[in-house]
Structures are given as C-alpha cells and as structure tokens.
Design a protein around this motif. Structure first.
Motif, PDB file in Angstrom:
ATOM      1  N   ILE A  25     103.535  17.858 -27.710  1.00 26.41           N
ATOM      2  CA  ILE A  25     104.133  19.149 -28.572  1.00 26.41           C
ATOM      3  C   ILE A  25     102.986  19.495 -29.381  1.00 26.41           C
ATOM      4  O   ILE A  25     102.342  18.632 -30.162  1.00 26.41           O
ATOM      5  CB  ILE A  25     105.214  18.316 -29.445  1.00 26.41           C
ATOM      6  CG1 ILE A  25     106.263  17.904 -28.530  1.00 26.41           C
ATOM      7  CG2 ILE A  25     105.920  19.649 -30.439  1.00 26.41           C
ATOM      8  CD1 ILE A  25     107.520  17.429 -29.157  1.00 26.41           C
ATOM      9  N   GLU A  26     103.063  20.711 -29.435  1.00 23.07           N
ATOM     10  CA  GLU A  26     101.799  21.501 -30.000  1.00 23.07           C
ATOM     11  C   GLU A  26     102.515  22.749 -30.593  1.00 23.07           C
ATOM     12  O   GLU A  26     103.105  23.520 -29.610  1.00 23.07           O
ATOM     13  CB  GLU A  26     100.746  21.768 -29.018  1.00 23.07           C
ATOM     14  CG  GLU A  26      99.474  22.333 -29.760  1.00 23.07           C
ATOM     15  CD  GLU A  26      98.305  22.619 -28.879  1.00 23.07           C
ATOM     16  OE1 GLU A  26      98.216  21.754 -28.018  1.00 23.07           O
ATOM     17  OE2 GLU A  26      97.657  23.258 -28.954  1.00 23.07           O
ATOM     18  N   VAL A  27     102.629  22.917 -31.801  1.00 22.34           N
ATOM     19  CA  VAL A  27     103.406  23.966 -32.350  1.00 22.34           C
ATOM     20  C   VAL A  27     102.645  24.607 -33.514  1.00 22.34           C
ATOM     21  O   VAL A  27     102.324  24.050 -34.457  1.00 22.34           O
ATOM     22  CB  VAL A  27     104.750  23.701 -33.037  1.00 22.34           C
ATOM     23  CG1 VAL A  27     105.557  24.885 -33.645  1.00 22.34           C
ATOM     24  CG2 VAL A  27     105.782  22.938 -31.980  1.00 22.34           C
ATOM     25  N   ILE A  28     101.933  25.920 -33.272  1.00 23.56           N
ATOM     26  CA  ILE A  28     100.947  26.300 -34.171  1.00 23.56           C
ATOM     27  C   ILE A  28     101.253  27.743 -34.589  1.00 23.56           C
ATOM     28  O   ILE A  28     101.646  28.554 -33.802  1.00 23.56           O
ATOM     29  CB  ILE A  28      99.714  26.197 -33.619  1.00 23.56           C
ATOM     30  CG1 ILE A  28      99.417  24.440 -33.144  1.00 23.56           C
ATOM     31  CG2 ILE A  28      98.673  26.805 -34.250  1.00 23.56           C
ATOM     32  CD1 ILE A  28      98.033  24.575 -32.529  1.00 23.56           C
ATOM     33  N   THR A  29     101.396  28.242 -35.762  1.00 22.71           N
ATOM     34  CA  THR A  29     101.246  29.422 -36.295  1.00 22.71           C
ATOM     35  C   THR A  29     100.322  30.157 -37.071  1.00 22.71           C
ATOM     36  O   THR A  29      99.976  31.067 -37.138  1.00 22.71           O
ATOM     37  CB  THR A  29     102.716  29.901 -36.889  1.00 22.71           C
ATOM     38  OG1 THR A  29     102.607  28.890 -38.211  1.00 22.71           O
ATOM     39  CG2 THR A  29     103.959  29.618 -36.260  1.00 22.71           C
ATOM     40  N   ASP A  30      99.308  29.075 -37.327  1.00 23.81           N
ATOM     41  CA  ASP A  30      98.183  29.221 -38.244  1.00 23.81           C
ATOM     42  C   ASP A  30      97.136  29.558 -37.156  1.00 23.81           C
ATOM     43  O   ASP A  30      96.272  28.618 -36.544  1.00 23.81           O
ATOM     44  CB  ASP A  30      97.884  28.085 -38.824  1.00 23.81           C
ATOM     45  CG  ASP A  30      96.462  27.924 -39.543  1.00 23.81           C
ATOM     46  OD1 ASP A  30      95.878  29.180 -39.698  1.00 23.81           O
ATOM     47  OD2 ASP A  30      95.707  26.912 -39.534  1.00 23.81           O
ATOM     48  N   ASN A  31      96.364  30.822 -36.856  1.00 24.79           N
ATOM     49  CA  ASN A  31      95.373  31.312 -36.017  1.00 24.79           C
ATOM     50  C   ASN A  31      94.169  30.892 -36.481  1.00 24.79           C
ATOM     51  O   ASN A  31      93.208  30.842 -35.813  1.00 24.79           O
ATOM     52  CB  ASN A  31      95.603  32.684 -35.829  1.00 24.79           C
ATOM     53  CG  ASN A  31      96.909  32.928 -34.828  1.00 24.79           C
ATOM     54  OD1 ASN A  31      97.202  31.969 -34.294  1.00 24.79           O
ATOM     55  ND2 ASN A  31      97.383  34.289 -35.068  1.00 24.79           N
ATOM     56  N   LYS A  32      93.692  30.619 -37.704  1.00 20.87           N
ATOM     57  CA  LYS A  32      92.703  30.353 -38.243  1.00 20.87           C
ATOM     58  C   LYS A  32      92.055  29.020 -38.169  1.00 20.87           C
ATOM     59  O   LYS A  32      91.049  28.635 -37.560  1.00 20.87           O
ATOM     60  CB  LYS A  32      92.431  30.653 -39.874  1.00 20.87           C
ATOM     61  CG  LYS A  32      90.862  30.553 -40.386  1.00 20.87           C
ATOM     62  CD  LYS A  32      90.928  31.043 -41.668  1.00 20.87           C
ATOM     63  CE  LYS A  32      89.680  31.031 -42.344  1.00 20.87           C
ATOM     64  NZ  LYS A  32      89.538  31.557 -43.821  1.00 20.87           N
ATOM     65  N   TYR A  33      93.238  28.014 -38.482  1.00 26.06           N
ATOM     66  CA  TYR A  33      92.634  26.457 -38.421  1.00 26.06           C
ATOM     67  C   TYR A  33      93.638  25.657 -37.340  1.00 26.06           C
ATOM     68  O   TYR A  33      93.226  24.759 -36.996  1.00 26.06           O
ATOM     69  CB  TYR A  33      92.925  25.867 -39.761  1.00 26.06           C
ATOM     70  CG  TYR A  33      91.759  26.280 -40.658  1.00 26.06           C
ATOM     71  CD1 TYR A  33      90.395  25.761 -40.825  1.00 26.06           C
ATOM     72  CD2 TYR A  33      92.003  27.114 -41.987  1.00 26.06           C
ATOM     73  CE1 TYR A  33      89.484  26.195 -41.603  1.00 26.06           C
ATOM     74  CE2 TYR A  33      91.395  27.441 -42.819  1.00 26.06           C
ATOM     75  CZ  TYR A  33      90.067  27.184 -42.711  1.00 26.06           C
ATOM     76  OH  TYR A  33      89.115  27.599 -43.463  1.00 26.06           O
TER      77      TYR A  33
END
Lengths: 260, 66
Positions: A98-106
C-alpha cells in the motif's frame, strides 16, 4: 541455522526485496533479480499510453518470484483498494504494497489513509505491506488492522539519503511484533546492512540499484550487505564503550625491567 | 457510439468487438489488463464482448515500480 522471514504464510530466505522502477533497460531486470537473489519483487499498475511502446514488466520477472504490486498513484484509501483489487483480479496474487501519497515534493505517505486501506484489504484476504512514515502509534494501528509487515521509510523515495529516520525505525523494531521492512531512501549497501544490524526484518531497494552505474553488480552488493547485516544482528554485536578496552592482554609485557 | 477508454471519450463504430478494438490499437492482449465497467476481464472473454454505448474501458499494464 534456519533463518527465514515469514510473510503472509510464505517462508522467504532472501531479505532483500526489489523494486523494478527506473532501470535503464528492462532487459537487465532478470539478471538483477538473479544476482540480488530477491524473491519478492514490486511493480506498479498504469494505464496504457497508446502513443508509446508498450511493455509489461511482468514479462521480465522470473516465475517463482512473489509479485508485490504497489498502489502508487493512489491519493486515498479508496483508490489504493481499487488498485489492489484490480492487480489481484489480473492474476498478480494476494500481496500488495500500500502506497498512498498526495505530497508531490517529498512523496511522504498518508499514514491515515494507509491505515484505512490496510483494514479493508486485510479483511479481504490480502497480504498487506503498508509503506508508512515511521510512527509508533500508526505502526500499532497497521499491525492491529492485519498488516503482514510494516514498511517505514528511511528517507524520501528515490533520495538515496540513507537511514535518516534511524531512531524512529529502531523504536518500531523494538515495539512492533510484525516484521519491519525498511522501504525507501536506502542509497548504499552499507545503509542496508545498518538497517539489518538494527534488527529490520528486510529492506526494499529500488532506486539505489536501478540508478547505479552497474545495476547488476550493485544488486549483488546489496544482497551481500543484507546478508551480512542480518548475520551481525543474529550474532549480537558487542557493547560500545566510551573509552578504550585493550584487545591484547595487559600482562606479561616484554619490557627490560619488570615493574614491582 | 461513444466509449470511454482510459478516461478519454472515443467515437467508435457500432457493433465493434472488444478484440477488434484491441487489435486496432496494435496491442497483444496477453500483455495487458482489460477492465470493462469496473470488472477485470479474463483473456478468454475478450472475443465474445461487443462494446456498447457509454462503456468504460480501461486498458492497463504492469510497469516498473518500487
């Protein structure tokens, strides 16, 4: 001595999990997997782009590897669950990272959405390996939700910066019963060895191998480092001390005059 | 008729089979994942499916990822 990692009811000998992104050519992936000895291999699911050449990375992964599709691209639990279900229906097996990401910088994971996705997918019988920011309470929630392992980041994805979260990972290793797999940020074999010496159950490496000058050679270097680190952990490192303690006896010196 | 393919509307001829559509895109079916209206299809189903107005088709593949 038998030293197997048990994940999702499977016994795994090799504690280096391998990602398949960013390789200069997919054609070297089979050799990279062979030299790394990795038994668990990650990949991503994407829409076809009709304007460019299409290849399926599964064609380069030897049979016998455990496929670990990730949910990259998911911005919330619902999207992660959907990707996991599609991957399983497409024949990838029951494992999911599971990989849930909304932070495009880090590219830091959303721990809250990750917990929700873990709860849903574990209930559906998936072997769930959640990628997370190292936090003890979140790790406990993931464990309670049925995660097969917890995968804290060492540093931001693709940064090759090493174990920047060392102290938090150490606490997870100490407090969490399911295996701790350090995922993301490991840039060099020495850092993988350090994670294993600390008691991590495994490491997941992609960028450091894929972007090395010689990815096949680096895959082998990582494999050796992971084995060395694991053996050191099992052997039990000696104490560290502030002052010197001689390794040779402090008696019977060959001096001309014996002191009284 | 209009069919949504990978999130984009495409105008396609009536009575087009899914397999004919796949072949028109130059795709070898065994390398892709096909999902019609949120249901993942098995490869042996592809031949028997005729696309319908407003169908939502997703054509996916596994790519390198960490």
């Amino acid at each position: 001595m038998e030293d197997k990692l048990v994940l999702g009811g499977r016994e795994i000998d090799n504690r280096l999990l391998l990602g398949t992104g960013k390789f200069p050519s997919k054609a070297i992936i089979p050799e990279v997997i062979k030299r790394s000895g990795s038994q668990v291999v990650t990949m991503a699911l994407r829409r076809v782009d009709f304007d460019s050449q299409q290849e399926n990375v599964l064609n380069y992964i030897p049979k016998g590897c455990i496929l670990l599709p990730n949910t990259s691209g998911a911005r919330n639990a619902e999207e992660a669950v959907r990707i996991a279900r599609i991957a399983r229906a497409a024949g990838c097996g029951d494992w999911v990272k599971i990989e849930v990401i909304t932070d495009n910088k880090y590219l830091l994971p959303d721990n809250y959405e990750t917990i929700t996705a873990t709860e849903i997918l574990a209930r559906e019988g998936f072997v769930v390996l959640p990628y997370m920011s190292p936090d003890l309470m979140v790790a406990k929630r993931l464990q309670d939700a049925g995660a097969a392992a917890v995968m804290p980041l060492g540093a931001p994805i693709g940064s090759n910066r090493g174990l920047k979260t060392r102290e938090l990972i150490r606490i997870l290793i100490d407090e969490i019963e399911v295996p701790i797999i350090v995922d993301a940020g490991i840039g060099k074999p020495s850092e993988a060895a350090e994670a294993m010496e600390m008691g991590a159950a495994a490491v997941l490496v992609n960028t450091a191998i894929a972007t090395a000058g010689d990815p096949v050679l680096m895959a082998e270097a990582f494999s050796l480092a992971v084995k060395a680190g694991r053996q050191a952990y099992l052997a039990g490192p000696g104490l560290t001390r502030e002052y010197a303690e001689a390794s040779s006896p402090l008696t019977g010196f060959l001096r001309e005059v014996q002191e009284a | 008729m209009l069919v949504v393919v990978n999130g984009r509307e495409e105008r396609l001829p009536e009575d087009l089979s899914l397999m004919d559509f796949i072949q028109s895109k130059g795709l070898a079916p065994e390398s892709f994942v096909f999902m019609l209206n949120d249901r993942v299809l098995k490869w042996d189903e592809l031949n028997g499916i005729i696309l319908q107005e407003n169908d939502r088709l997703e054509i996916l593949r596994f790519v390198g990822g960490g």
